[in-house]
Motif scaffolding. Structure first.
Motif, PDB file in Angstrom:
ATOM      1  N   ILE A 294     -47.125   3.013 -71.208  1.00  0.00           N
ATOM      2  CA  ILE A 294     -46.212   4.148 -71.374  1.00  0.00           C
ATOM      3  C   ILE A 294     -46.875   5.377 -70.776  1.00  0.00           C
ATOM      4  O   ILE A 294     -47.988   5.756 -71.163  1.00  0.00           O
ATOM      5  N   THR A 295     -46.169   6.002 -69.831  1.00  0.00           N
ATOM      6  CA  THR A 295     -46.724   7.193 -69.184  1.00  0.00           C
ATOM      7  C   THR A 295     -45.944   8.443 -69.570  1.00  0.00           C
ATOM      8  O   THR A 295     -46.417   9.557 -69.354  1.00  0.00           O
ATOM      9  N   LYS A 296     -44.731   8.256 -70.099  1.00  0.00           N
ATOM     10  CA  LYS A 296     -43.951   9.389 -70.616  1.00  0.00           C
ATOM     11  C   LYS A 296     -43.297   8.923 -71.895  1.00  0.00           C
ATOM     12  O   LYS A 296     -42.824   7.780 -71.975  1.00  0.00           O
ATOM     13  N   ALA A 297     -43.265   9.808 -72.918  1.00  0.00           N
ATOM     14  CA  ALA A 297     -42.637   9.436 -74.188  1.00  0.00           C
ATOM     15  C   ALA A 297     -42.038  10.665 -74.832  1.00  0.00           C
ATOM     16  O   ALA A 297     -42.629  11.743 -74.815  1.00  0.00           O
ATOM     17  N   SER A 298     -40.851  10.510 -75.377  1.00  0.00           N
ATOM     18  CA  SER A 298     -40.248  11.602 -76.137  1.00  0.00           C
ATOM     19  C   SER A 298     -39.400  11.010 -77.262  1.00  0.00           C
ATOM     20  O   SER A 298     -39.067   9.818 -77.245  1.00  0.00           O
ATOM     21  N   ALA A 299     -39.097  11.840 -78.255  1.00  0.00           N
ATOM     22  CA  ALA A 299     -38.206  11.436 -79.343  1.00  0.00           C
ATOM     23  C   ALA A 299     -37.584  12.714 -79.887  1.00  0.00           C
ATOM     24  O   ALA A 299     -38.218  13.773 -79.873  1.00  0.00           O
ATOM     25  N   SER A 300     -36.351  12.626 -80.348  1.00  0.00           N
ATOM     26  CA  SER A 300     -35.681  13.835 -80.844  1.00  0.00           C
ATOM     27  C   SER A 300     -36.142  14.164 -82.256  1.00  0.00           C
ATOM     28  O   SER A 300     -35.986  15.273 -82.728  1.00  0.00           O
ATOM     29  N   ARG A 301     -36.730  13.184 -82.928  1.00  0.00           N
ATOM     30  CA  ARG A 301     -37.262  13.389 -84.278  1.00  0.00           C
ATOM     31  C   ARG A 301     -38.477  12.487 -84.434  1.00  0.00           C
ATOM     32  O   ARG A 301     -38.463  11.353 -83.971  1.00  0.00           O
ATOM     33  N   LEU A 309     -48.839   7.222 -82.832  1.00  0.00           N
ATOM     34  CA  LEU A 309     -48.772   5.766 -82.884  1.00  0.00           C
ATOM     35  C   LEU A 309     -49.222   5.150 -81.560  1.00  0.00           C
ATOM     36  O   LEU A 309     -50.079   4.257 -81.550  1.00  0.00           O
ATOM     37  N   ILE A 310     -48.674   5.643 -80.452  1.00  0.00           N
ATOM     38  CA  ILE A 310     -49.014   5.010 -79.167  1.00  0.00           C
ATOM     39  C   ILE A 310     -50.402   5.418 -78.681  1.00  0.00           C
ATOM     40  O   ILE A 310     -50.910   4.862 -77.715  1.00  0.00           O
ATOM     41  N   ALA A 311     -51.026   6.400 -79.393  1.00  0.00           N
ATOM     42  CA  ALA A 311     -52.402   6.778 -79.046  1.00  0.00           C
ATOM     43  C   ALA A 311     -53.423   6.076 -79.935  1.00  0.00           C
ATOM     44  O   ALA A 311     -54.622   6.344 -79.840  1.00  0.00           O
ATOM     45  N   THR A 312     -52.958   5.168 -80.798  1.00  0.00           N
ATOM     46  CA  THR A 312     -53.888   4.491 -81.718  1.00  0.00           C
ATOM     47  C   THR A 312     -55.033   3.847 -80.951  1.00  0.00           C
ATOM     48  O   THR A 312     -56.198   3.962 -81.318  1.00  0.00           O
ATOM     49  N   ASP A 313     -54.685   3.145 -79.870  1.00  0.00           N
ATOM     50  CA  ASP A 313     -55.693   2.538 -78.989  1.00  0.00           C
ATOM     51  C   ASP A 313     -54.998   2.244 -77.667  1.00  0.00           C
ATOM     52  O   ASP A 313     -53.805   2.539 -77.520  1.00  0.00           O
ATOM     53  N   ASP A 314     -55.712   1.667 -76.708  1.00  0.00           N
ATOM     54  CA  ASP A 314     -55.109   1.462 -75.383  1.00  0.00           C
ATOM     55  C   ASP A 314     -53.905   0.541 -75.467  1.00  0.00           C
ATOM     56  O   ASP A 314     -52.875   0.791 -74.851  1.00  0.00           O
TER      57      ASP A 314
END
Lengths: 415, 415
Positions: A294-301, A309-314
């Protein structure tokens, strides 16, 4: 703590307990059972204990959590505490599975339980728990033992699904939906499960014959090519654990799923349903994958929770599972949003970030980390499913020589 | 699961939680807490979690049991299962204590929960549990960590103590008695506990100065000489655990106690109150000791359970504790029989079969099994207290040179 207050027919709890022990776990005489759930689920947990002992369980050990105790930590805990975890308990569970104990979780959690708590604390505690839990989780994710998850209609959860009903009415309505989805509202639940397992096995076997190189998802904001791991295997419904016991890990289940290639996922995906993660709700996730990551991520909430969460580990920013569920599934047709992965994932095609199932790879028994990586199997402390499927979802299978085969059209199997 | 149904003022639960964490455990910042009790005690367990996190606990892990689940095993379990135990959970607890976790048990058990079950099954399961629990129990009995036990007024227990009252009235009456005995019905419970601990320390210090060779109990069918271990130490009230934390292991507590000599107990003892042991009631115990070992034993009820208990291992038929409690103690003066060791042992002088407290011996840190044995310290898988004191109990201390010193007359201290 009698059952008199429950606003639904508790005979369904007896049947659900029988399905959990007989079909879900297929518990064998002499096995210990590690039984986790919230204290609120005691009416079901007690019946599961009875069914387990009748089936020959040696010891049933309930490990009961409580939302108020979990919340007390975030409300009153000192700053330092959130990097700690009950490693001793998880180590004990790992030891139990090592000794061939079965594992059943009764899910009833209010998905909003922690939504008003500091996301930084929730993130730190989740990571500390994930690290401490890893040895035990590996016994589950490698399918070393027979395990299963079922659900109980918790009151706070019910109010979230049915906000306009009274507490009792909401719990009764959720109970009805769960019992139907779990196929315990039919005269012979065990026979119904045998038939359903056979249907899932037919889909699984066809996909294994195809041996697709990738799946291409389009529709509802998603245009995603999911490469599949080299020598991937599709699973679905009943499956044989490494201890030789055939069980149904999820009750209900509508999915067939496999291990994607952690470096061969490209395109964009938009969540078709909210993701409820450890007490927080994450809505309208949109991500871009490049070469699996994942190189871009967004969420409205809940974007901060999702980013943590996605930075927990590689591996947390790569896929560990891809699953196909027809839009015509009973859970999808109920039209309800359950805010619960076990239900919502069985209403829609989905992907999971994090740890892959080694069991969805040919000859992966005792595979080294390097060999797993080379075949595309992802490794991570997390495994979090989220939905991308809808009534608009089309899926093409891409064969090893580049041909396209229609798999889904407008949310359902093409055949 | 709100508290609205509780027939007593829950403000006392808040105070009891504060006493449990502040006085009972003296929980220190950064400590984990292993918190055991029945699911029924959740209204108190939740408050304890709040108090623990406010005090700086890193993780509070509730391990909640349930009487119906325990009974389900005896009702439906296969023959083979009763020699199994959740060793993985006990091993985990041992690991937690090794890492300096504190331990709190909330007692609410219905002492009759298993009285209608097969004593052979109960005996086998108790033995299997005792063997599996031993490594964790040793951390408790050697006072390696700060630990404590408090009580919650469970409904089934309340009906046993107050059989003529309604369920609600019985629970309210038991709650009142427990809150009074636990000194949380006074304006400043923490100050009340400090004063009480000081009074117990005065008795303890006097007994340590005397360094008696033995105590001679007479009255109510008992004529028993209890030799004391070489280099025994009296304890009572607050005490410092080996992790350096001063705590109150029992809330309430009225006793001063020490380690007897496992080979120097002679005469007869008659129980002055019923013994409630793991769900069975044992009444009118009468035993004869010869050179430390029980050579004759009878009981008017539960004799088989008692015989199995003292046959657990060699040390199970020898003493590991002797304790002095004046008949004028508040619990005794309540006139109630609680069918609960934590309460009834604090109403009367008592002895305990089984494992001794090494902490009640001078310089016993890291003592070898052989050296412990040579000094008279008993070893066993069990530690079970039972009452021999009454309003008729006289006790003489026998000095090292054979003189007699009056310690108790007519059930109370002579001074």
């Amino acid at each position: 703590m009698s059952d008199a207050h429950l606003p639904f027919d508790t005979a369904f709890l007896d049947r659900l307990a029988d399905v959990a022990i007989g079909t879900g776990l297929n518990l064998q005489p002499g096995q210990q059972l590690v039984l986790t759930g919230a204290a609120e689920t005691l009416p079901l947990v007690r019946r599961i204990a009875v069914a387990a002992y009748k089936a020959g369980a040696s010891v049933v050990t309930p490990i009961l959590s409580d939302e108020e105790i979990t919340r007390a930590r975030y409300m009153h805990g000192h700053y330092e505490c959130f990097d700690a975890a009950p490693a001793w308990l998880f180590a004990g569970m790992g030891q139990a599975y090592e000794a061939n104990a079965a594992r059943l979780h009764v899910s009833s959690e209010n998905p909003m339980a922690l939504s008003d708590m500091d996301p930084a604390k929730v993130g730190r505690a989740s990571k500390a728990n994930a690290i401490a839990y890893k040895p035990a989780l590996e016994k589950i994710s490698s399918f070393a033992i027979n395990w299963s998850i079922i659900s109980y209609p918790g009151r706070a959860w019910a109010k979230l699904v049915f906000p306009d009903l009274s507490d009792d009415e909401a719990q009764a309505a959720l109970a009805k939906a769960l019992f139907a989805a779990s196929r315990v509202d039919v005269p012979d639940p065990v026979a119904a499960w045998a038939e359903h397992n056979a249907a899932l096995a037919t889909r699984r076997d066809w996909l294994n014959e195809q041996d697709f190189a990738a799946l291409h998802f389009t529709g509802s904001g998603t245009d995603l090519t999911v490469g599949l791991a080299d020598g991937h295997l599709w699973s679905g419904g009943a499956a044989k654990a490494k201890n030789g016991i055939t069980c149904n890990p999820n009750i209900p289940t509508e999915e067939v799923f496999t291990t994607p290639h952690a470096a061969r996922v490209n395109g964009t995906a938009r969540a078709s349903k909210p993701l409820s993660h450890q007490g927080s709700l994450i809505e309208n996730i949109e991500v871009t994958f490049e070469n699996g990551r994942i190189t871009k991520a967004s969420a409205s909430r809940g974007e901060e929770v999702f980013r943590k969460l996605i930075a927990t580990d590689d591996g947390a920013a790569r896929l560990g599972e891809v699953a196909l569920v027809p839009h015509a599934s009973p859970i999808s047709e109920s039209g309800l949003l359950f805010y619960n992965t076990l239900y919502d994932e069985n209403a829609a095609c989905h992907i999971a970030l994090g740890q892959c199932y080694k069991d969805c790879l040919i000859d992966a028994d005792g595979i080294s980390d390097e060999a797993l990586d080379a075949r595309g199997g992802n490794s991570s402390l997390i495994h979090v499913d989220w939905m991308i499927g809808s009534a608009e979802t089309d899926i093409d299978g891409i064969t090893q020589n580049g041909d396209r085969v229609a798999v889904f059209r407008a949310g359902n199997w093409t055949d």
